[in-house]
Every structure is written in C-alpha cells, then in structure tokens.
Write a protein that holds these residues in place. Structure first.
Motif, PDB file in Angstrom:
ATOM      1  N   LEU A  32     -45.900  -5.219  47.299  1.00 12.09           N
ATOM      2  CA  LEU A  32     -44.542  -5.116  47.841  1.00 12.09           C
ATOM      3  C   LEU A  32     -44.264  -6.226  48.857  1.00 12.09           C
ATOM      4  O   LEU A  32     -43.200  -6.846  48.833  1.00 12.09           O
ATOM      5  CB  LEU A  32     -44.319  -3.739  48.464  1.00 12.09           C
ATOM      6  N   GLU A  33     -45.216  -6.505  49.739  1.00 15.69           N
ATOM      7  CA  GLU A  33     -45.045  -7.574  50.726  1.00 15.69           C
ATOM      8  C   GLU A  33     -44.893  -8.930  50.047  1.00 15.69           C
ATOM      9  O   GLU A  33     -44.053  -9.733  50.442  1.00 15.69           O
ATOM     10  CB  GLU A  33     -46.224  -7.593  51.697  1.00 15.69           C
ATOM     11  N   GLU A  34     -45.699  -9.182  49.025  1.00 16.07           N
ATOM     12  CA  GLU A  34     -45.624 -10.453  48.300  1.00 16.07           C
ATOM     13  C   GLU A  34     -44.266 -10.610  47.621  1.00 16.07           C
ATOM     14  O   GLU A  34     -43.693 -11.704  47.612  1.00 16.07           O
ATOM     15  CB  GLU A  34     -46.745 -10.544  47.268  1.00 16.07           C
ATOM     16  N   ALA A  35     -43.749  -9.532  47.057  1.00 16.73           N
ATOM     17  CA  ALA A  35     -42.441  -9.589  46.407  1.00 16.73           C
ATOM     18  C   ALA A  35     -41.353  -9.941  47.425  1.00 16.73           C
ATOM     19  O   ALA A  35     -40.513 -10.815  47.171  1.00 16.73           O
ATOM     20  CB  ALA A  35     -42.122  -8.262  45.718  1.00 16.73           C
ATOM     21  N   GLN A  40     -37.709 -11.406  46.755  1.00 16.05           N
ATOM     22  CA  GLN A  40     -37.332 -10.284  45.893  1.00 16.05           C
ATOM     23  C   GLN A  40     -37.215  -9.044  46.771  1.00 16.05           C
ATOM     24  O   GLN A  40     -38.211  -8.383  47.055  1.00 16.05           O
ATOM     25  CB  GLN A  40     -38.373 -10.089  44.789  1.00 16.05           C
ATOM     26  N   VAL A  41     -35.993  -8.745  47.217  1.00 19.50           N
ATOM     27  CA  VAL A  41     -35.811  -7.661  48.185  1.00 19.50           C
ATOM     28  C   VAL A  41     -35.192  -6.409  47.574  1.00 19.50           C
ATOM     29  O   VAL A  41     -35.134  -5.380  48.224  1.00 19.50           O
ATOM     30  CB  VAL A  41     -34.980  -8.131  49.402  1.00 19.50           C
ATOM     31  N   ARG A  42     -34.731  -6.485  46.349  1.00 22.24           N
ATOM     32  CA  ARG A  42     -34.229  -5.294  45.646  1.00 22.24           C
ATOM     33  C   ARG A  42     -35.348  -4.829  44.718  1.00 22.24           C
ATOM     34  O   ARG A  42     -35.559  -5.392  43.644  1.00 22.24           O
ATOM     35  CB  ARG A  42     -32.948  -5.608  44.889  1.00 22.24           C
ATOM     36  N   LEU A  65     -40.732   0.373  51.866  1.00 22.57           N
ATOM     37  CA  LEU A  65     -39.315   0.600  52.156  1.00 22.57           C
ATOM     38  C   LEU A  65     -38.913  -0.145  53.419  1.00 22.57           C
ATOM     39  O   LEU A  65     -37.888  -0.839  53.445  1.00 22.57           O
ATOM     40  CB  LEU A  65     -39.050   2.101  52.303  1.00 22.57           C
ATOM     41  N   LYS A  66     -39.715  -0.037  54.472  1.00 19.03           N
ATOM     42  CA  LYS A  66     -39.418  -0.724  55.731  1.00 19.03           C
ATOM     43  C   LYS A  66     -39.407  -2.240  55.551  1.00 19.03           C
ATOM     44  O   LYS A  66     -38.531  -2.930  56.061  1.00 19.03           O
ATOM     45  CB  LYS A  66     -40.435  -0.338  56.808  1.00 19.03           C
ATOM     46  N   THR A  67     -40.379  -2.752  54.816  1.00 17.54           N
ATOM     47  CA  THR A  67     -40.465  -4.195  54.572  1.00 17.54           C
ATOM     48  C   THR A  67     -39.232  -4.691  53.833  1.00 17.54           C
ATOM     49  O   THR A  67     -38.640  -5.710  54.207  1.00 17.54           O
ATOM     50  CB  THR A  67     -41.743  -4.529  53.772  1.00 17.54           C
ATOM     51  N   ALA A  68     -38.842  -3.975  52.787  1.00 19.45           N
ATOM     52  CA  ALA A  68     -37.662  -4.379  52.007  1.00 19.45           C
ATOM     53  C   ALA A  68     -36.387  -4.307  52.845  1.00 19.45           C
ATOM     54  O   ALA A  68     -35.563  -5.215  52.802  1.00 19.45           O
ATOM     55  CB  ALA A  68     -37.529  -3.503  50.761  1.00 19.45           C
ATOM     56  N   ARG A  69     -36.230  -3.253  53.614  1.00 19.82           N
ATOM     57  CA  ARG A  69     -35.012  -3.095  54.420  1.00 19.82           C
ATOM     58  C   ARG A  69     -34.930  -4.129  55.539  1.00 19.82           C
ATOM     59  O   ARG A  69     -33.849  -4.607  55.853  1.00 19.82           O
ATOM     60  CB  ARG A  69     -34.917  -1.672  54.960  1.00 19.82           C
ATOM     61  N   ARG A  70     -36.062  -4.466  56.149  1.00 20.73           N
ATOM     62  CA  ARG A  70     -36.054  -5.512  57.186  1.00 20.73           C
ATOM     63  C   ARG A  70     -35.581  -6.849  56.619  1.00 20.73           C
ATOM     64  O   ARG A  70     -35.012  -7.667  57.329  1.00 20.73           O
ATOM     65  CB  ARG A  70     -37.436  -5.670  57.796  1.00 20.73           C
ATOM     66  N   ALA A  71     -35.834  -7.057  55.332  1.00 25.45           N
ATOM     67  CA  ALA A  71     -35.438  -8.306  54.673  1.00 25.45           C
ATOM     68  C   ALA A  71     -34.032  -8.213  54.084  1.00 25.45           C
ATOM     69  O   ALA A  71     -33.595  -9.118  53.384  1.00 25.45           O
ATOM     70  CB  ALA A  71     -36.448  -8.660  53.589  1.00 25.45           C
TER      71      ALA A  71
END
Length: 110
Positions: A32-35, A40-42, A65-71
């Motif tokens: 997830l972090e690599e994406a 790739q945030v969606r 979820l937190k990583t994606a939302r921060r981005a």
C-alpha cells in the motif's frame, strides 16, 4: 498471502489472496505504501480470495487507509467474505472502511 496489483482508470486494485494475519500484514503495508508513493492514491483492496483476517491484518488496513488519505486519496475494500465482514463489524471498522460488494462498485463510485 499473495498480492497482485492492477491499475485501470486511475484506480489501483490490490488483490489479497490468502490469510491476512501477522505474517502477511507487514507486506500489505509495504504494498500500500509503495502504491501511494508511486502516485496511486485511489486504492481498492479485493478481499474476495481473503479467507481470514486478524488484528494485525486490520491494523494494516487502517494504516493503508491513513496513508492513502494523507496523500489525498482513499482506500476501499471490496468483495470481502463472511469472516472478514464479521471482524470488521465487531470492531466497528466497517464504518470507516465501508465494504463494497464488488471491485467494480468500489471503483466506479469515485
């Protein structure tokens, strides 16, 4: 657990095949972090082939979820089986990680 990733229309689908437990959770966090680092945030997690999730797996989902939302993006879960849905419901995480019936439904509601 094995992970496979596909991207279509700006949505990245990560298929989680196997058991999402303390052995697999660190790898999912990395995937997830690599994406997200690649822009790739969606993200949609296809949990159809996931047969089991434990507290470590839930922690990886929340971290993703937190990583994606921060981005500026989001993480959605799709096609989860009964065991996964039960655990999400018991922990009230289904309110934060709303489960979608299918990858298509999760992807198209953006």
């Amino acid at each position: 657990m094995q992970f496979s990733t596909t991207t279509d229309g700006g949505v990245t689908v990560i298929r989680c095949d196997g058991r999402l437990n303390m052995m697999a959770a660190p790898r999912l966090r990395s995937v997830l972090e690599e994406a997200v680092e690649a822009g790739q945030v969606r993200l949609v997690l296809d949990l159809e082939p996931t047969v089991f999730v434990d507290s470590s797996g839930l922690g990886a989902l929340v971290a993703g979820l937190k990583t994606a939302r921060r981005a500026g993006g989001d993480l959605r879960i799709a096609a989860a089986g009964d065991q996964v849905l039960t655990v999400l419901g018991l922990t009230n995480l289904d309110r934060v990680l709303r489960p979608y019936e299918s990858v298509g439904q999760a992807s198209h509601e953006w």
